[in-house]
Enzyme design. Sequence first.
Site, PDB file in Angstrom:
ATOM      1  N   CYS A 199     -12.936  -3.815  18.535  1.00 37.81           N
ATOM      2  CA  CYS A 199     -12.997  -4.569  19.795  1.00 37.81           C
ATOM      3  C   CYS A 199     -14.436  -4.769  20.245  1.00 37.81           C
ATOM      4  O   CYS A 199     -14.750  -5.678  20.995  1.00 37.81           O
ATOM      5  CB  CYS A 199     -12.174  -3.878  20.873  1.00 37.81           C
ATOM      6  N   HIS A 229      -0.065  -4.690   5.779  1.00 44.80           N
ATOM      7  CA  HIS A 229      -1.329  -4.564   6.524  1.00 44.80           C
ATOM      8  C   HIS A 229      -2.529  -4.827   5.640  1.00 44.80           C
ATOM      9  O   HIS A 229      -3.649  -4.570   6.044  1.00 44.80           O
ATOM     10  CB  HIS A 229      -1.429  -3.172   7.147  1.00 44.80           C
ATOM     11  N   CYS A 237     -16.177   1.903  19.229  1.00 48.27           N
ATOM     12  CA  CYS A 237     -16.941   0.758  18.732  1.00 48.27           C
ATOM     13  C   CYS A 237     -18.403   0.840  19.170  1.00 48.27           C
ATOM     14  O   CYS A 237     -19.301   0.414  18.438  1.00 48.27           O
ATOM     15  CB  CYS A 237     -16.317  -0.545  19.212  1.00 48.27           C
ATOM     16  N   GLU A 290       3.073   1.583   3.143  1.00 47.64           N
ATOM     17  CA  GLU A 290       4.387   0.908   3.262  1.00 47.64           C
ATOM     18  C   GLU A 290       5.438   1.640   2.438  1.00 47.64           C
ATOM     19  O   GLU A 290       6.593   1.734   2.841  1.00 47.64           O
ATOM     20  CB  GLU A 290       4.318  -0.541   2.773  1.00 47.64           C
ATOM     21  N   MET A 291       5.012   2.146   1.280  1.00 46.86           N
ATOM     22  CA  MET A 291       5.974   2.871   0.444  1.00 46.86           C
ATOM     23  C   MET A 291       6.510   4.076   1.203  1.00 46.86           C
ATOM     24  O   MET A 291       7.692   4.375   1.160  1.00 46.86           O
ATOM     25  CB  MET A 291       5.312   3.326  -0.863  1.00 46.86           C
ATOM     26  N   LYS A 292       5.608   4.747   1.922  1.00 43.56           N
ATOM     27  CA  LYS A 292       6.049   5.904   2.714  1.00 43.56           C
ATOM     28  C   LYS A 292       7.009   5.452   3.803  1.00 43.56           C
ATOM     29  O   LYS A 292       7.998   6.108   4.083  1.00 43.56           O
ATOM     30  CB  LYS A 292       4.834   6.576   3.367  1.00 43.56           C
ATOM     31  N   CYS A 346      -7.768  -3.185   3.024  1.00 43.28           N
ATOM     32  CA  CYS A 346      -7.362  -1.780   3.144  1.00 43.28           C
ATOM     33  C   CYS A 346      -7.845  -0.942   1.964  1.00 43.28           C
ATOM     34  O   CYS A 346      -8.811  -0.213   2.062  1.00 43.28           O
ATOM     35  CB  CYS A 346      -5.842  -1.646   3.310  1.00 43.28           C
ATOM     36  N   CYS A 374     -11.556   2.312  16.319  1.00 45.75           N
ATOM     37  CA  CYS A 374     -11.457   1.498  17.547  1.00 45.75           C
ATOM     38  C   CYS A 374     -10.217   1.934  18.326  1.00 45.75           C
ATOM     39  O   CYS A 374      -9.119   2.010  17.788  1.00 45.75           O
ATOM     40  CB  CYS A 374     -11.364   0.013  17.185  1.00 45.75           C
ATOM     41  N   CYS A 427     -15.077  -0.502  23.052  1.00 46.77           N
ATOM     42  CA  CYS A 427     -14.545   0.833  23.377  1.00 46.77           C
ATOM     43  C   CYS A 427     -15.567   1.915  23.008  1.00 46.77           C
ATOM     44  O   CYS A 427     -16.598   1.637  22.397  1.00 46.77           O
ATOM     45  CB  CYS A 427     -13.219   1.057  22.652  1.00 46.77           C
ATOM     46  N   CYS A 472       0.874  -1.173   0.000  1.00 48.59           N
ATOM     47  CA  CYS A 472       0.000   0.000   0.000  1.00 48.59           C
ATOM     48  C   CYS A 472       0.913   1.224   0.000  1.00 48.59           C
ATOM     49  O   CYS A 472       2.082   1.125   0.357  1.00 48.59           O
ATOM     50  CB  CYS A 472      -0.853  -0.047   1.269  1.00 48.59           C
TER      51      CYS A 472
HETATM   52  P1  NAD Z   1      -0.317   6.014  -4.241  1.00 47.08           P
HETATM   53  O1  NAD Z   1       0.990   6.617  -3.871  1.00 47.08           O
HETATM   54  O2  NAD Z   1      -0.347   4.763  -4.961  1.00 47.08           O
HETATM   55  O3  NAD Z   1      -1.203   7.061  -5.101  1.00 47.08           O
HETATM   56  C1  NAD Z   1      -1.051   8.422  -4.987  1.00 47.08           C
HETATM   57  C2  NAD Z   1      -1.344   9.057  -6.355  1.00 47.08           C
HETATM   58  O4  NAD Z   1      -1.221  10.463  -6.183  1.00 47.08           O
HETATM   59  C3  NAD Z   1      -0.375   8.670  -7.472  1.00 47.08           C
HETATM   60  O5  NAD Z   1      -1.115   8.255  -8.606  1.00 47.08           O
HETATM   61  C4  NAD Z   1       0.408   9.953  -7.738  1.00 47.08           C
HETATM   62  O6  NAD Z   1       0.780  10.100  -9.098  1.00 47.08           O
HETATM   63  C5  NAD Z   1      -0.599  11.001  -7.316  1.00 47.08           C
HETATM   64  N1  NAD Z   1       0.003  12.291  -6.930  1.00 47.08           N
HETATM   65  C6  NAD Z   1       1.141  12.511  -6.241  1.00 47.08           C
HETATM   66  N2  NAD Z   1       1.332  13.827  -6.054  1.00 47.08           N
HETATM   67  C7  NAD Z   1       0.294  14.460  -6.645  1.00 47.08           C
HETATM   68  C8  NAD Z   1      -0.087  15.829  -6.795  1.00 47.08           C
HETATM   69  N3  NAD Z   1       0.657  16.812  -6.277  1.00 47.08           N
HETATM   70  N4  NAD Z   1      -1.223  16.121  -7.449  1.00 47.08           N
HETATM   71  C9  NAD Z   1      -1.998  15.126  -7.978  1.00 47.08           C
HETATM   72  N5  NAD Z   1      -1.687  13.814  -7.866  1.00 47.08           N
HETATM   73  C10 NAD Z   1      -0.564  13.483  -7.216  1.00 47.08           C
HETATM   74  O7  NAD Z   1      -1.116   5.873  -2.891  1.00 47.08           O
HETATM   75  P2  NAD Z   1      -2.320   4.902  -2.478  1.00 47.08           P
HETATM   76  O8  NAD Z   1      -1.803   3.573  -2.107  1.00 47.08           O
HETATM   77  O9  NAD Z   1      -3.456   5.029  -3.435  1.00 47.08           O
HETATM   78  O10 NAD Z   1      -2.698   5.630  -1.113  1.00 47.08           O
HETATM   79  C11 NAD Z   1      -3.099   6.984  -1.137  1.00 47.08           C
HETATM   80  C12 NAD Z   1      -2.947   7.588   0.236  1.00 47.08           C
HETATM   81  O11 NAD Z   1      -3.902   7.004   1.116  1.00 47.08           O
HETATM   82  C13 NAD Z   1      -1.591   7.378   0.891  1.00 47.08           C
HETATM   83  O12 NAD Z   1      -1.225   8.577   1.558  1.00 47.08           O
HETATM   84  C14 NAD Z   1      -1.863   6.281   1.903  1.00 47.08           C
HETATM   85  O13 NAD Z   1      -0.937   6.315   2.982  1.00 47.08           O
HETATM   86  C15 NAD Z   1      -3.255   6.655   2.325  1.00 47.08           C
HETATM   87  N6  NAD Z   1      -4.044   5.608   2.972  1.00 47.08           N
HETATM   88  C16 NAD Z   1      -4.903   6.009   3.932  1.00 47.08           C
HETATM   89  C17 NAD Z   1      -5.735   5.089   4.555  1.00 47.08           C
HETATM   90  C18 NAD Z   1      -6.745   5.543   5.554  1.00 47.08           C
HETATM   91  O14 NAD Z   1      -7.366   4.714   6.214  1.00 47.08           O
HETATM   92  N7  NAD Z   1      -6.981   6.846   5.686  1.00 47.08           N
HETATM   93  C19 NAD Z   1      -5.657   3.728   4.191  1.00 47.08           C
HETATM   94  C20 NAD Z   1      -4.786   3.368   3.170  1.00 47.08           C
HETATM   95  C21 NAD Z   1      -3.987   4.301   2.550  1.00 47.08           C
HETATM   96 ZN    ZN Z   2     -12.995  -0.706  19.820  1.00 45.52          ZN
END
Ligand code: NAD
Ligand code: ZN
Length: 383
Positions: A100, A70, A106, A50-52, A176, A114, A103, A47
């Site tokens: 859970c 995850h 939940c 993980e890349m971050k 996810c 949660c 909490c 996801c």
């Molecule tokens: P990803 O990196 O695959 O996709 C991001 C996209 O944004 C890419 O296509 C990229 O080209 C584009 N991008 C980058 N900079 C840009 C800009 N300035 N303007 C326009 N587009 C731009 O990421 P992903 O796996 O799709 O996840 C997206 C985000 O969601 C991540 O930050 C991730 O950590 C987050 N996330 C949040 C939750 C949550 O529960 N809130 C769950 C999973 C992932």
């Molecule tokens: Zn809970």
Amino acid sequence: MSTTGKVIRCRAAIVWKPGGSFSIEEVEVAPPKAKEVRVKMVATALCGTEMKMLKTKNLQHQYYPIIMGHEGAGIVESVGEGVSTVKAGDKVIALFLPQCGECTSCLNSAGNFCIKFKQRETHLMSDGTSRFTCKGKPVYHFANTSTFSEYTVMNEISVTKIDAAAPLEKVFLVSCGFSTGYGGAINTAKVTPGSTCAVFGLGGVGLSVIMGCKAAGAARIIAVDINKDKFEKAKEVGATECINPQDYEKPIQEVLFDLTGDGVDFSFEVIGNPETVAAALASCHESHGVCVIIGLVTGVQLNISGHLFFSGRTLKGSVYGGWKGRDGASKLVSDYMAKKINLDALITHTLNFDKINEAVELMKTGKWQCPLCPVTLSMMLTN
Ligand code: NAD
Ligand code: ZN
């Protein structure tokens, strides 16, 4: 021969130090303790999160060595004492957001965060120890899930049992990416029929937001990304227009106002960048516009003009698409089985587990359609 109660040796992808890559190692996975389950993983994916983590050398934590991952699904191998909701042989979805059931979150119908989620901050199980060792050293868990291991131990509240007929190599996406984006549109924004939406970021999560907007009946869905290679897939899943901010001299919020008249009804930041959060909010209709932050924007302060709120705009956060972990995942798998949702568009590559570093390279180059889930790391099982 039954493995219940015994240590299992299997392969896992370990990151040994900040900024390191994955190293496939043999690990020992201890049996589950009370209220824990040990799961044989069948499918998992990388996801953006993980890349971050891989990119960040100075992480918010120093928990190394670590087994990340995850997003995944598998089959329960054995359960610890007191586990009542799953048993060996059940198919389960791994949940980075537990439920859970007890909490204050939940028990409240409004939210889904949660409070037990916070256990992930220790990167250990609830008794303060790890179930993984490698080369004699304990290895940290990640997100209460650690799906980048052929076997993992999770809390009972971090898995949900699903239909025995569900294809794990597809439905693991409700763990996810799909749920986060789709629910972000349906549950958090509550997109309305006939509305206009803008989705910033077209990774797997952003594509899933588009699917959610479409399912909610949005009339216009404007997809925004700086990588135009993402546009074809965005249109395939429901975007009506695609725009690249780099093609314009004006700020993207002004472009969106030009396109829509008075701004979009709903906007979604699915990148994790403070500047695009500000742009997404400013793209919203001044009166009733709702902007949802889905991207992970941690460790930075948002720089947003308070004036944007004067006229009534709303800015909201969303985790796991607003679904309560266990209830949401099992509902979405049922919806998949009933053909109400289609996850096929989100899987672009399927690799063996030992190719996990190739998966990272694919994610980095961004040449594929869906960087969230370019890879199903189908585990090659050794036991
Ligand atoms: P990803 O990196 O695959 O996709 C991001 C996209 O944004 C890419 O296509 C990229 O080209 C584009 N991008 C980058 N900079 C840009 C800009 N300035 N303007 C326009 N587009 C731009 O990421 P992903 O796996 O799709 O996840 C997206 C985000 O969601 C991540 O930050 C991730 O950590 C987050 N996330 C949040 C939750 C949550 O529960 N809130 C769950 C999973 C992932
Ligand atoms: Zn809970």
